[in-house]
Design a protein around this motif. Structure first.
Motif, mmCIF file in Angstrom:
data_model
loop_
_atom_site.group_PDB
_atom_site.id
_atom_site.type_symbol
_atom_site.label_atom_id
_atom_site.label_comp_id
_atom_site.label_asym_id
_atom_site.label_seq_id
_atom_site.Cartn_x
_atom_site.Cartn_y
_atom_site.Cartn_z
ATOM 1 N N GLU A 38 10.119 -4.779 -49.858
ATOM 2 C CA GLU A 38 11.375 -4.357 -50.481
ATOM 3 C C GLU A 38 11.096 -3.947 -51.915
ATOM 4 N N LEU A 39 11.678 -2.860 -52.326
ATOM 5 C CA LEU A 39 11.581 -2.440 -53.715
ATOM 6 C C LEU A 39 12.818 -2.912 -54.463
ATOM 7 N N SER A 40 12.646 -3.245 -55.719
ATOM 8 C CA SER A 40 13.807 -3.587 -56.540
ATOM 9 C C SER A 40 14.608 -2.308 -56.775
ATOM 10 N N SER A 41 15.843 -2.456 -57.208
ATOM 11 C CA SER A 41 16.657 -1.265 -57.463
ATOM 12 C C SER A 41 16.022 -0.422 -58.566
ATOM 13 N N GLU A 42 15.403 -1.063 -59.539
ATOM 14 C CA GLU A 42 14.713 -0.346 -60.605
ATOM 15 C C GLU A 42 13.524 0.455 -60.056
#
Length: 188
Positions: free
Chosen positions: A7-11
């Motif tokens: 999962e990637l952070s929103s940033e």
């Protein structure tokens, strides 16, 4: 090398989308019939693919859209770095080749790294298609998906561009060099 968190952070997502958009707009000849808004919409709907694109970017692949598959309604991304991605060099072809080495084993293999990243190695045909979009691998070379009949005999194939010509070569699948990596592709 398998990542636990895919999962990637929103940033991270926003940063990656901006990188991809900037590259897309700077290289319109790679995708003349494609609109960025449609690509972004697809990426935002398939965030699991963003993780793979992030891995392509993180390892130096500079992924970009190279086409649209109308039949499957998918955008096609290839590694478009001018040279074989730096973070994917000095690898042998696959796990079997890696395990067959008695001394000086590389850290990983191209096939295994690609699988961990959620991408596939370019085929020779795809590699030649990429070369129609620019001049790639003028100083490096890239493993490409090797046909089973060659792999069963212990070999693997790689490609590069020299003398304004795309060449396909063979080597033992267990070989590895600092200037040879691999290029991948992804459907979104």
């Amino acid at each position: 090398m398998t990542q636990k968190n895919k999962e990637l952070s929103s940033e991270q997502r926003e940063e990656l989308l901006q990188i991809l958009k900037d590259r897309f707009e700077a290289n319109m000849k790679r995708h003349t019939e494609v609109k960025w808004a449609n690509v972004q919409e697809r990426l935002e709907a398939h965030t699991e693919k963003l993780w793979s694109l992030h891995e392509m970017e993180r390892t130096g692949g500079e992924p970009d859209v190279v086409g649209y598959d109308m039949k499957h309604d998918e955008y096609i991304f290839y590694d478009c770095a001018s040279e074989s991605p730096k973070g994917r060099r000095s690898v042998c072809y696959d796990r079997e080749a890696l395990e067959s080495r008695k001394k000086h084993k590389p850290e990983n293999s191209a096939v295994e790294m690609a699988a961990d990243m959620g991408i596939e190695l370019l085929t020779e045909e795809q590699y030649r298609d990429l070369q129609e979009l620019g001049n790639f691998d003028l100083k490096t070379s890239s493993w490409v998906k090797t046909p089973d009949n060659i792999r069963k005999l212990g070999g693997a194939i790689f490609c590069d561009r020299r003398y304004d010509t795309v060449f396909m070569y063979h080597n033992g699948a267990d070989s590895y060099y600092g200037s040879r990596g691999f290029r991948g592709w992804l459907r979104v």
